[in-house]
Structure formats: C-alpha cells, structure tokens
Design a protein around this motif. Structure first.
Motif, PDB file in Angstrom:
ATOM      1  N   SER A 179       0.823  -1.219   0.000  1.00 15.72           N
ATOM      2  CA  SER A 179       0.000   0.000   0.000  1.00 15.72           C
ATOM      3  C   SER A 179       0.851   1.260   0.000  1.00 15.72           C
ATOM      4  O   SER A 179       0.406   2.325  -0.442  1.00 15.72           O
ATOM      5  CB  SER A 179      -0.934   0.016   1.215  1.00 15.72           C
ATOM      6  N   MET A 180       2.094   1.141   0.480  1.00 14.90           N
ATOM      7  CA  MET A 180       2.982   2.307   0.509  1.00 14.90           C
ATOM      8  C   MET A 180       3.401   2.738  -0.899  1.00 14.90           C
ATOM      9  O   MET A 180       3.887   3.846  -1.105  1.00 14.90           O
ATOM     10  CB  MET A 180       4.226   1.990   1.332  1.00 14.90           C
ATOM     11  N   GLY A 181       3.211   1.866  -1.888  1.00 12.33           N
ATOM     12  CA  GLY A 181       3.587   2.193  -3.263  1.00 12.33           C
ATOM     13  C   GLY A 181       2.527   2.959  -4.025  1.00 12.33           C
ATOM     14  O   GLY A 181       2.695   3.235  -5.215  1.00 12.33           O
ATOM     15  N   PHE A 182       1.439   3.335  -3.352  1.00 16.83           N
ATOM     16  CA  PHE A 182       0.337   4.012  -4.033  1.00 16.83           C
ATOM     17  C   PHE A 182       0.660   5.477  -4.316  1.00 16.83           C
ATOM     18  O   PHE A 182       1.243   6.180  -3.492  1.00 16.83           O
ATOM     19  CB  PHE A 182      -0.927   3.952  -3.169  1.00 16.83           C
ATOM     20  N   THR A 183       0.270   5.918  -5.507  1.00 20.38           N
ATOM     21  CA  THR A 183       0.252   7.349  -5.832  1.00 20.38           C
ATOM     22  C   THR A 183      -0.843   7.594  -6.854  1.00 20.38           C
ATOM     23  O   THR A 183      -1.048   6.781  -7.759  1.00 20.38           O
ATOM     24  CB  THR A 183       1.603   7.847  -6.378  1.00 20.38           C
ATOM     25  N   LEU A 234       0.523   9.795   4.031  1.00 17.46           N
ATOM     26  CA  LEU A 234      -0.516   9.408   3.083  1.00 17.46           C
ATOM     27  C   LEU A 234      -0.272  10.103   1.752  1.00 17.46           C
ATOM     28  O   LEU A 234       0.422  11.121   1.676  1.00 17.46           O
ATOM     29  CB  LEU A 234      -1.897   9.796   3.618  1.00 17.46           C
ATOM     30  N   ASP A 235      -0.860   9.536   0.696  1.00 16.50           N
ATOM     31  CA  ASP A 235      -0.816  10.204  -0.594  1.00 16.50           C
ATOM     32  C   ASP A 235      -1.699  11.452  -0.547  1.00 16.50           C
ATOM     33  O   ASP A 235      -2.690  11.504   0.185  1.00 16.50           O
ATOM     34  CB  ASP A 235      -1.307   9.262  -1.694  1.00 16.50           C
ATOM     35  N   GLU A 236      -1.343  12.443  -1.335  1.00 11.75           N
ATOM     36  CA  GLU A 236      -2.138  13.682  -1.365  1.00 11.75           C
ATOM     37  C   GLU A 236      -3.600  13.385  -1.690  1.00 11.75           C
ATOM     38  O   GLU A 236      -4.515  13.992  -1.118  1.00 11.75           O
ATOM     39  CB  GLU A 236      -1.536  14.630  -2.396  1.00 11.75           C
ATOM     40  N   ALA A 237      -3.838  12.428  -2.578  1.00  9.87           N
ATOM     41  CA  ALA A 237      -5.214  12.087  -2.949  1.00  9.87           C
ATOM     42  C   ALA A 237      -5.959  11.405  -1.807  1.00  9.87           C
ATOM     43  O   ALA A 237      -7.182  11.570  -1.666  1.00  9.87           O
ATOM     44  CB  ALA A 237      -5.216  11.186  -4.184  1.00  9.87           C
ATOM     45  N   GLU A 238      -5.240  10.649  -0.968  1.00  6.72           N
ATOM     46  CA  GLU A 238      -5.879  10.011   0.179  1.00  6.72           C
ATOM     47  C   GLU A 238      -6.323  11.040   1.216  1.00  6.72           C
ATOM     48  O   GLU A 238      -7.259  10.801   1.976  1.00  6.72           O
ATOM     49  CB  GLU A 238      -4.924   9.007   0.821  1.00  6.72           C
ATOM     50  N   LEU A 297     -13.864  11.768   4.268  1.00  5.56           N
ATOM     51  CA  LEU A 297     -13.035  12.782   4.915  1.00  5.56           C
ATOM     52  C   LEU A 297     -13.286  12.823   6.417  1.00  5.56           C
ATOM     53  O   LEU A 297     -12.354  13.032   7.206  1.00  5.56           O
ATOM     54  CB  LEU A 297     -13.297  14.151   4.281  1.00  5.56           C
ATOM     55  N   LYS A 298     -14.537  12.604   6.836  1.00  5.80           N
ATOM     56  CA  LYS A 298     -14.832  12.568   8.266  1.00  5.80           C
ATOM     57  C   LYS A 298     -14.151  11.374   8.920  1.00  5.80           C
ATOM     58  O   LYS A 298     -13.560  11.484  10.004  1.00  5.80           O
ATOM     59  CB  LYS A 298     -16.333  12.504   8.518  1.00  5.80           C
ATOM     60  N   ASN A 299     -14.215  10.208   8.253  1.00  2.00           N
ATOM     61  CA  ASN A 299     -13.566   9.011   8.810  1.00  2.00           C
ATOM     62  C   ASN A 299     -12.055   9.203   8.903  1.00  2.00           C
ATOM     63  O   ASN A 299     -11.423   8.766   9.880  1.00  2.00           O
ATOM     64  CB  ASN A 299     -13.888   7.786   7.952  1.00  2.00           C
ATOM     65  N   LEU A 300     -11.471   9.856   7.900  1.00  2.00           N
ATOM     66  CA  LEU A 300     -10.034  10.105   7.938  1.00  2.00           C
ATOM     67  C   LEU A 300      -9.681  11.036   9.095  1.00  2.00           C
ATOM     68  O   LEU A 300      -8.715  10.792   9.825  1.00  2.00           O
ATOM     69  CB  LEU A 300      -9.565  10.709   6.618  1.00  2.00           C
ATOM     70  N   VAL A 346       3.126  12.874  13.568  1.00  2.00           N
ATOM     71  CA  VAL A 346       3.342  13.833  12.485  1.00  2.00           C
ATOM     72  C   VAL A 346       2.577  13.371  11.247  1.00  2.00           C
ATOM     73  O   VAL A 346       3.076  12.569  10.452  1.00  2.00           O
ATOM     74  CB  VAL A 346       4.842  13.964  12.150  1.00  2.00           C
ATOM     75  N   PRO A 347       1.324  13.847  11.067  1.00  2.00           N
ATOM     76  CA  PRO A 347       0.580  13.486   9.855  1.00  2.00           C
ATOM     77  C   PRO A 347       1.107  14.286   8.668  1.00  2.00           C
ATOM     78  O   PRO A 347       1.280  15.506   8.743  1.00  2.00           O
ATOM     79  CB  PRO A 347      -0.860  13.883  10.196  1.00  2.00           C
ATOM     80  N   MET A 348       1.385  13.597   7.568  1.00  2.04           N
ATOM     81  CA  MET A 348       1.939  14.245   6.384  1.00  2.04           C
ATOM     82  C   MET A 348       1.292  13.661   5.142  1.00  2.04           C
ATOM     83  O   MET A 348       0.740  12.557   5.174  1.00  2.04           O
ATOM     84  CB  MET A 348       3.452  14.039   6.310  1.00  2.04           C
ATOM     85  N   ASP A 349       1.357  14.411   4.048  1.00  2.63           N
ATOM     86  CA  ASP A 349       0.997  13.834   2.760  1.00  2.63           C
ATOM     87  C   ASP A 349       2.105  14.139   1.764  1.00  2.63           C
ATOM     88  O   ASP A 349       3.009  14.938   2.041  1.00  2.63           O
ATOM     89  CB  ASP A 349      -0.370  14.332   2.270  1.00  2.63           C
ATOM     90  N   THR A 350       2.039  13.490   0.610  1.00  2.78           N
ATOM     91  CA  THR A 350       3.162  13.512  -0.320  1.00  2.78           C
ATOM     92  C   THR A 350       3.343  14.831  -1.043  1.00  2.78           C
ATOM     93  O   THR A 350       4.233  14.952  -1.894  1.00  2.78           O
ATOM     94  CB  THR A 350       3.003  12.389  -1.355  1.00  2.78           C
ATOM     95  N   SER A 351       2.533  15.848  -0.719  1.00  2.14           N
ATOM     96  CA  SER A 351       2.737  17.174  -1.289  1.00  2.14           C
ATOM     97  C   SER A 351       3.476  18.103  -0.334  1.00  2.14           C
ATOM     98  O   SER A 351       3.851  19.216  -0.715  1.00  2.14           O
ATOM     99  CB  SER A 351       1.385  17.817  -1.646  1.00  2.14           C
ATOM    100  N   MET A 352       3.741  17.643   0.901  1.00  3.24           N
ATOM    101  CA  MET A 352       4.303  18.528   1.923  1.00  3.24           C
ATOM    102  C   MET A 352       5.817  18.621   1.820  1.00  3.24           C
ATOM    103  O   MET A 352       6.492  17.610   1.607  1.00  3.24           O
ATOM    104  CB  MET A 352       3.902  18.030   3.310  1.00  3.24           C
ATOM    105  N   PRO A 353       6.378  19.815   1.975  1.00  6.49           N
ATOM    106  CA  PRO A 353       7.844  19.973   1.948  1.00  6.49           C
ATOM    107  C   PRO A 353       8.517  19.151   3.041  1.00  6.49           C
ATOM    108  O   PRO A 353       7.963  18.973   4.126  1.00  6.49           O
ATOM    109  CB  PRO A 353       8.045  21.473   2.184  1.00  6.49           C
ATOM    110  N   PHE A 354       9.701  18.671   2.751  1.00  5.56           N
ATOM    111  CA  PHE A 354      10.389  17.775   3.674  1.00  5.56           C
ATOM    112  C   PHE A 354      10.861  18.461   4.947  1.00  5.56           C
ATOM    113  O   PHE A 354      11.059  17.812   5.969  1.00  5.56           O
ATOM    114  CB  PHE A 354      11.576  17.117   2.975  1.00  5.56           C
ATOM    115  N   ASP A 355      11.039  19.774   4.916  1.00  9.01           N
ATOM    116  CA  ASP A 355      11.540  20.438   6.116  1.00  9.01           C
ATOM    117  C   ASP A 355      10.525  20.400   7.250  1.00  9.01           C
ATOM    118  O   ASP A 355      10.886  20.555   8.415  1.00  9.01           O
ATOM    119  CB  ASP A 355      11.969  21.868   5.819  1.00  9.01           C
ATOM    120  N   THR A 356       9.238  20.171   6.941  1.00 11.97           N
ATOM    121  CA  THR A 356       8.226  20.023   7.996  1.00 11.97           C
ATOM    122  C   THR A 356       8.597  18.873   8.923  1.00 11.97           C
ATOM    123  O   THR A 356       8.569  19.001  10.153  1.00 11.97           O
ATOM    124  CB  THR A 356       6.841  19.759   7.384  1.00 11.97           C
ATOM    125  N   ALA A 357       8.957  17.747   8.341  1.00 12.62           N
ATOM    126  CA  ALA A 357       9.308  16.572   9.139  1.00 12.62           C
ATOM    127  C   ALA A 357      10.638  16.770   9.854  1.00 12.62           C
ATOM    128  O   ALA A 357      10.796  16.339  11.007  1.00 12.62           O
ATOM    129  CB  ALA A 357       9.377  15.337   8.255  1.00 12.62           C
TER     130      ALA A 357
END
Length: 297
Positions: free
Chosen positions: A93-97, A216-220, A252-255, A274-285
């Motif tokens: 599941s980690m390979g999803f985009t 999570l993926d940005e779409a998720e 979205l409510k369940n998420l 630390v919740p993140m999605d694949t659109s977030m800049p790496f310096d956040t983490a």
C-alpha cells in the motif's frame, strides 16, 4: 504559476540519486533554520544546552554567551549522543500514488535518508529496520560517515510489496532494542489502530522516544474524485465501486476521526505524531525531529 519550494517533493523528485536528494533536503533545511522561529535551536542542537540552576558555572561557554547573550553549557558526550532507528513500512500500500509523482514509499525513503544524513552530521548513531508482515532486515546503528553510504544503499534497493502486520512488527522491534533509542516510524498506518496503540505503548514502556510519521498520498488526504470510481485494496486485491461524489464527506470525516484517534493516543503516550501527505515539503518533518530531539534535554 506559483513558485516550487526547493524542499518540495516536486523539486526533490527531479534528483535521481537518493544521497543527493538527502543532502539537498538537509542543507536547505539547515539554511532555513537561520530565518525561522527555530533559529534559537541551532546552537543547542549541535553541542550545547541551556544553563540551568544547579549547573556548575565553570561549564558555561562564554564564547556562546558573547554571541547569544544567553548562558549555555557544553554537553557531555553521554548527553549529546542519541541512537536513532529508522523503521520503514514496506507494505504494498505504501507504493500508491494518484499523481504519478512521488509515492508514499518514495516520500518516506527520501525523508528517512534525510534524517539519517542529519543524524550522522550530528555524530549520532542511526540504524534501519524494515518490515512488512514481519521484520525483514536490520542495519545496526552507527555514526561513522561511511555508514551513511551503507544505509543509503539499503534504502535505494527497497521495494514496497506484500502485506503488513504493524503491531506484531512493532512488538518485535521493541524486543530487539537493547538500549533506549529514538524510533522514527514511517507508515501509512492502514489497519485497525487499537493493536498499534498497544505496540506503541510497549515501545514507550521500554523508555524509547518515538516519532510517528503518518504519511498518506495527497489524494488520500483530499479525495479529489467524482462520480463512479472503482478502488482496489493494494494488499488484498479486493475492489469496491463507489459514488465518489456522495462518498467524499463520509470518507473525509472518517479520515479526520482516524487521525484524531492517533493524535490523542500519541499525546497520551508522549509520542510525536506527524501526519503528512506527499505534497508537503520535507523540512516540515525535519523540524519535528529537531523539536523532538530538543525536548530530550
């Protein structure tokens, strides 16, 4: 057109070699520290801590005082060294985009490589543990510069495949640890959270610090779907057809409820969530790591 951040996944994705990606992320992050609210951490982060009542005044570093007008003392080696383990979810599941840009897995690999680079720059030992339905591999924690290449080579060759059993693997990781360490966990956390909470509690009971990067993926996260859509579970192959437009609000409510449950439980356990999605800049983490390290002293 909006400018692309040099630390954004879109920009980093243009660099093919993982070691160069990590180096760019960390150097950009450290440069950004000097113009950020976290600038005050930069001296302490490396080799100093604030002077506290009861400390020997002879330990005050007067050169640092002259630069900062604040009292700092030099840390002893035992205070400074922090052993970290990058714990990586290898499930399919980690390979999803949905964007054909950076998958969750590639995002986590780049993030882990950057944290490894940052820790070794600070002369902190760092190791790597990978898991799916069981722990797959373990690279011992070391701090020498050459170890960075060993970890990078291992990360470069990883692929997401198969299923995952996160609670069992976290319990196995807890059993493997011989010393108190910083556990940096990278996962999409798909599955029942309650057994995961118990496994995280075991890690904390063992005295380990934990940073949980929920990627999570940005779409998720934003669910940009409309009309009839067929979704496939990447680990079981099962499919389901839904009216995405009508399903969006419930999804979205369940998420949100799912993330809030992790946020509350991690807060109770004193774990950094630390919740993140694949659109977030790496310096956040990286900033989250810096704050977590600072909190140890």
């Amino acid at each position: 057109m909006a400018a692309v951040s040099p630390l954004s996944p879109e920009a980093i994705n243009q660099i093919k070699r993982l070691d160069l990606r990590a180096r760019m992320v960390v150097r950009g992050f450290l440069q950004g520290l000097h113009a950020s609210p976290y600038h005050g951490f930069s001296v302490q982060f490396s080799e100093h801590r604030r002077y506290n009542r009861g400390d020997d005044p002879k330990l005050i570093d007067w050169l640092v005082y002259a630069k900062t007008d604040k009292y700092y003392i030099k840390r002893f080696e035992a205070e400074t060294n922090l052993t970290g383990y990058l714990v990586m979810d290898l499930s399919r599941s980690m390979g999803f985009t949905a964007s054909q840009q950076m998958t969750k897995f590639e995002y986590c690999i780049c993030l882990a490589a950057s944290l490894c680079y940052l820790m070794i720059m600070q002369q902190d030992p760092v190791g790597l543990i990978t898991f799916g339905d069981k722990v797959r591999a373990s690279v011992p924690a070391r701090s020498r510069r050459g170890h960075l290449g060993d970890v990078m080579a291992h990360l470069t060759n990883l692929q997401p495949e198969g299923t995952t059993d996160l609670p069992a693997c976290l319990n196995q990781v807890a059993a493997m640890m011989r010393h108190k360490s910083l556990i940096m966990l990278f996962s999409d956390l798909l599955g029942d959270p309650e057994p995961v909470f118990s496994a995280l509690a075991r890690l904390r009971h063992g005295g380990h610090d934990v940073i949980l990067f929920h990627v999570l993926d940005e779409a998720e996260v934003h669910f940009p779907y409309d009309g009839a859509v067929e979704f496939e579970d990447p680990e079981t192959g099962e499919t389901i057809s839904v009216d995405a437009t009508g399903f969006r609000e419930d999804y979205l409510k369940n998420l949100t409820d799912f993330q809030d449950a992790y946020r509350r439980k991690c807060s109770d356990l004193r774990i950094d969530y630390v919740p993140m999605d694949t659109s977030m800049p790496f310096d956040t983490a990286l900033t989250e790591y810096l704050i977590s390290r600072q909190a140890r002293f």
